[in-house]
Scaffold this active site. Structure first.
Site, short mmCIF file in Angstrom:
data_model
loop_
_atom_site.label_atom_id
_atom_site.label_comp_id
_atom_site.label_asym_id
_atom_site.label_seq_id
_atom_site.Cartn_x
_atom_site.Cartn_y
_atom_site.Cartn_z
N TYR A 164 -37.77 -7.83 7.25
CA TYR A 164 -36.62 -7.46 6.42
C TYR A 164 -35.49 -8.48 6.43
CZ TYR A 164 -38.93 -2.94 6.61
OH TYR A 164 -39.85 -1.94 6.51
N PHE A 223 -33.00 1.31 11.47
CA PHE A 223 -33.38 1.27 10.07
C PHE A 223 -32.27 1.92 9.26
CE2 PHE A 223 -37.44 0.34 11.95
CZ PHE A 223 -37.92 -0.66 11.12
N ASP A 277 -24.93 -3.55 1.25
CA ASP A 277 -25.36 -4.03 -0.05
C ASP A 277 -24.94 -3.01 -1.11
OD1 ASP A 277 -27.42 -2.39 1.34
OD2 ASP A 277 -28.47 -2.53 -0.58
N ASN A 300 -28.52 5.35 1.21
CA ASN A 300 -28.97 6.20 2.32
C ASN A 300 -28.33 5.85 3.65
OD1 ASN A 300 -30.62 7.87 0.78
ND2 ASN A 300 -32.31 6.41 0.87
#
Length: 187
Positions: A15, A65, A92, A113
């Site tokens: 990632y 995460f 982001d 989220n």
């Protein structure tokens, strides 16, 4: 006065270069600029450090995460007794193109989220957000696929430029001059 800066992203090399890690890119650049090495701290579920600007400021890159970022933020906020209004979350932002950076005080999660989980864990959306534009996917590409993909070279350069603009305003922001920073960034 900001006492905790959180950069959101997903852990692991798979990632590292994805758009969703713009918050990690920011926190890593901030730490490096101040000679701070972020270290893993299990009780805070992330990489942590501290820098001294106008006063000590804690840094956090959750390793939970994105969708579980609130676990790390709440753990650190509770330990250091930091109220939500003294937290800056860097993330982001799909609603702005690459190269755009904005400050927002309070508000909802806008479908993000990571923000959703932070709000749930803190019981409040009353924290500052530094929103780093990554743009929206073209055509029918799914949002999840887009944020978990690497940006083009030109988009990455634009995102990097946005991070630099934000870093240049950080001392002013940490001193509580939110409106002045908004005026500088929101042009």
């Amino acid at each position: 006065m900001v006492r905790l800066i959180v950069g959101l992203g997903n852990p692991g090399p798979a990632y590292d270069r994805t758009r969703h890690n713009a918050g990690f890119w920011f926190i890593d650049r901030l730490a490096a600029a101040h000679g701070c090495v972020l270290r893993e701290e299990s009780r805070f579920h992330g990489r942590v450090g501290a820098i001294n600007l106008t006063e000590p400021v804690h840094l956090l890159a959750p390793l939970t995460f994105m969708n579980r970022s609130g676990l790390a933020v709440a753990a650190m906020a509770r330990f250091y007794k930091i109220a939500p209004e003294h937290i800056l979350v860097v993330h982001d932002e799909l609603d702005f193109g690459p190269g755009v950076v904005r400050i927002k005080r309070d508000g909802g999660h806008g479908g993000h989220n990571g923000l959703r989980d932070i709000m749930a864990q803190l019981g409040s959306g009353g924290f500052l957000r530094l929103r780093i534009g990554i743009g929206r996917p073209a055509g029918s590409m799914a949002v999840a696929d887009y944020v978990l993909a690497a940006p083009s070279v030109s988009d990455r350069q634009a995102i990097s430029g946005a991070i630099e603009k934000a870093l240049a305003c950080l001392s002013e922001l940490l001193a509580g001059h939110v409106e002045q920073v908004m005026n500088r960034l929101h042009v």
